[in-house]
Design an enzyme around this catalytic site. Structure first.
Site, PDB file in Angstrom:
ATOM      1  CB  SER A 140      -1.134   0.269   0.954  1.00  0.00           C
ATOM      2  OG  SER A 140      -1.949  -0.868   0.625  1.00  0.00           O
ATOM      3  CG  ASN A 195     -11.031  -1.248   2.655  1.00  0.00           C
ATOM      4  OD1 ASN A 195     -11.838  -0.368   3.082  1.00  0.00           O
ATOM      5  ND2 ASN A 195     -10.232  -1.877   1.601  1.00  0.00           N
ATOM      6  CG  ASN A 216     -16.823 -21.628   2.788  1.00  0.00           C
ATOM      7  OD1 ASN A 216     -15.863 -21.933   2.698  1.00  0.00           O
ATOM      8  ND2 ASN A 216     -17.389 -21.596   4.377  1.00  0.00           N
ATOM      9  N   GLY A 247     -13.687 -13.773   5.815  1.00  0.00           N
ATOM     10  CA  GLY A 247     -14.694 -12.263   5.625  1.00  0.00           C
ATOM     11  C   GLY A 247     -14.016 -11.504   4.202  1.00  0.00           C
ATOM     12  CE  LYS A 280      -9.384  -6.164   4.776  1.00  0.00           C
ATOM     13  NZ  LYS A 280      -8.813  -6.238   3.327  1.00  0.00           N
TER      14      LYS A 280
HETATM   15  P1  ATR Z   1     -10.636 -14.010   4.789  1.00  0.00           P
HETATM   16  O1  ATR Z   1     -10.807 -12.344   5.634  1.00  0.00           O
HETATM   17  O2  ATR Z   1      -9.678 -14.870   4.485  1.00  0.00           O
HETATM   18  O3  ATR Z   1     -12.492 -13.889   4.246  1.00  0.00           O
HETATM   19  P2  ATR Z   1     -11.900 -15.646   6.953  1.00  0.00           P
HETATM   20  O4  ATR Z   1     -12.820 -15.249   7.272  1.00  0.00           O
HETATM   21  O5  ATR Z   1     -11.467 -16.754   7.720  1.00  0.00           O
HETATM   22  O6  ATR Z   1      -9.932 -15.360   6.117  1.00  0.00           O
HETATM   23  O7  ATR Z   1     -12.402 -17.118   5.643  1.00  0.00           O
HETATM   24  C1  ATR Z   1     -11.330 -18.724   5.280  1.00  0.00           C
HETATM   25  C2  ATR Z   1     -12.145 -18.645   4.382  1.00  0.00           C
HETATM   26  O8  ATR Z   1     -10.694 -20.007   3.294  1.00  0.00           O
HETATM   27  C3  ATR Z   1     -13.236 -19.414   4.185  1.00  0.00           C
HETATM   28  O9  ATR Z   1     -14.086 -19.685   3.445  1.00  0.00           O
HETATM   29  C4  ATR Z   1     -12.457 -20.503   4.219  1.00  0.00           C
HETATM   30  O10 ATR Z   1     -13.582 -21.991   5.104  1.00  0.00           O
HETATM   31  P3  ATR Z   1     -14.143 -22.605   6.076  1.00  0.00           P
HETATM   32  O11 ATR Z   1     -15.762 -21.299   6.216  1.00  0.00           O
HETATM   33  O12 ATR Z   1     -14.617 -23.643   5.694  1.00  0.00           O
HETATM   34  O13 ATR Z   1     -13.273 -21.947   7.052  1.00  0.00           O
HETATM   35  C5  ATR Z   1     -11.731 -21.137   3.678  1.00  0.00           C
HETATM   36  N1  ATR Z   1     -10.362 -21.781   3.211  1.00  0.00           N
HETATM   37  C6  ATR Z   1      -9.359 -21.814   4.301  1.00  0.00           C
HETATM   38  N2  ATR Z   1      -8.332 -22.886   4.652  1.00  0.00           N
HETATM   39  C7  ATR Z   1      -9.261 -23.666   3.092  1.00  0.00           C
HETATM   40  C8  ATR Z   1      -8.977 -24.842   2.895  1.00  0.00           C
HETATM   41  N3  ATR Z   1      -7.793 -25.652   3.020  1.00  0.00           N
HETATM   42  N4  ATR Z   1      -9.645 -25.504   1.710  1.00  0.00           N
HETATM   43  C9  ATR Z   1     -10.714 -25.181   1.713  1.00  0.00           C
HETATM   44  N5  ATR Z   1     -11.324 -23.962   2.509  1.00  0.00           N
HETATM   45  C10 ATR Z   1     -10.876 -23.251   3.052  1.00  0.00           C
END
Ligand code: ATR
Length: 275
Positions: A18, A88, A153, A132, A67
């Protein structure tokens, strides 16, 4: 006179692009501004924000993991920030109230529609992930009136929760939630909003979701092709983009909010790509 003061707050923050993006924007008009990166302690985001504005700061970008805290801390929120549940972009309004906006969804949609020339209107879109990052972009995607939007998801209940939350702004769009294994037809556009690639993982979606015309967009970016985009290329996808343009476009929208000027983004995207 002191330069106008901006910053991005996160933890960690040393790799943030940024400061570079905003100084490239400022140089387009020859304006003098200072944009720094601040690492806030995990337990004192609020103190960091308060201190910054007390020192005369004009605007803050907020990144992982703050955030949601930025959203909670604000005195008022724009409509798109309200729906996004995260912010953000922070600034003080004319009354001095701490205001939270969210420019991530606008950044994604501008990158797709303007930079890549891909209209979302009337399209069938698959969004992977329900965290998020995805919540932050759903409002602006739905505002483009896709024909259908499916959120897939790992934890299906989270995808269902997002469909419930965004239903009131989904208009005529067919809008549903499912697990990764369920979708089995080609989509016009697939957006990867999971953080799976951070662990080098792939969301286990069927290769049948990719047709010859399917556009792939990974909200992540990296110097090498992302894990998800490489998988898509291996399945025959030909139009594959990463999130660098989204990063620059969300920054441009913050810059516009703070300074009333929309910077040119393509030269900045090109410059970062060549770093
Ligand atoms: P962000 O702010 O990056 O969105 P988050 O709120 O923790 O972070 O969300 C991560 C997303 O990636 C979620 O949809 C998560 O799936 P879950 O809701 O089932 O936890 C997904 N995710 C993270 N690791 C993953 C993996 N190894 N395989 C598939 N989905 C994954």
């Amino acid at each position: 006179m002191n330069n106008d003061l901006y910053a991005v707050v996160g933890n960690p923050i040393s790799h943030s692009k940024s400061p570079r993006i905003h100084s490239l924007f400022a140089s387009q008009t020859g304006e003098k501004l200072e944009y720094t990166a601040i690492q806030a302690p995990e337990d004192d985001f609020a103190g960091t924000v308060t201190g910054f504005f007390q020192r005369g700061g004009q605007g803050l970008n907020v990144t992982v993991p703050f955030k949601e805290q930025a959203w909670k801390l604000a005195d008022r929120r724009t409509e798109r920030a309200e729906l996004a549940g995260a912010s953000n972009t922070l600034y003080q309004d004319s009354k001095g109230l701490l205001t939270a906006d969210n420019t991530d969804g606008k950044g994604l949609v501008t990158d797709l529609t303007v930079n890549h020339g891909i209209s979302l209107t009337g399209k069938r879109i698959l969004v992977l992930g329900a965290g998020g990052a995805v919540r932050g972009v759903l409002g602006p995607i739905l505002a483009e009136h896709p024909d259908a939007l499916t959120i897939a998801n790992r934890t299906v209940a989270k995808a269902e929760g997002l469909v419930k939350l965004f239903k009131p702004v989904s208009g005529q769009t067919r809008f549903d939630a499912c697990g990764f294994e369920q979708p089995a037809e080609p989509f016009d556009l697939i957006i990867n909003g999971t953080s799976a690639s951070l662990q080098g993982d792939l969301p286990p979606v069927s290769a049948d979701v990719i047709g010859v015309e399917t556009v792939i967009y990974d909200m992540m970016y990296s110097l090498q092709t992302t894990t998800f985009n490489q998988w898509a290329l291996d399945q025959g996808a030909t139009r594959v983009f990463d999130g660098l343009g989204m990063l620059v476009e969300q920054a441009a929208e913050s810059f516009r909010i703070w300074r009333g000027f929309s910077p040119k983004t393509q030269p900045v995207i090109d410059e970062l790509r060549n770093d």
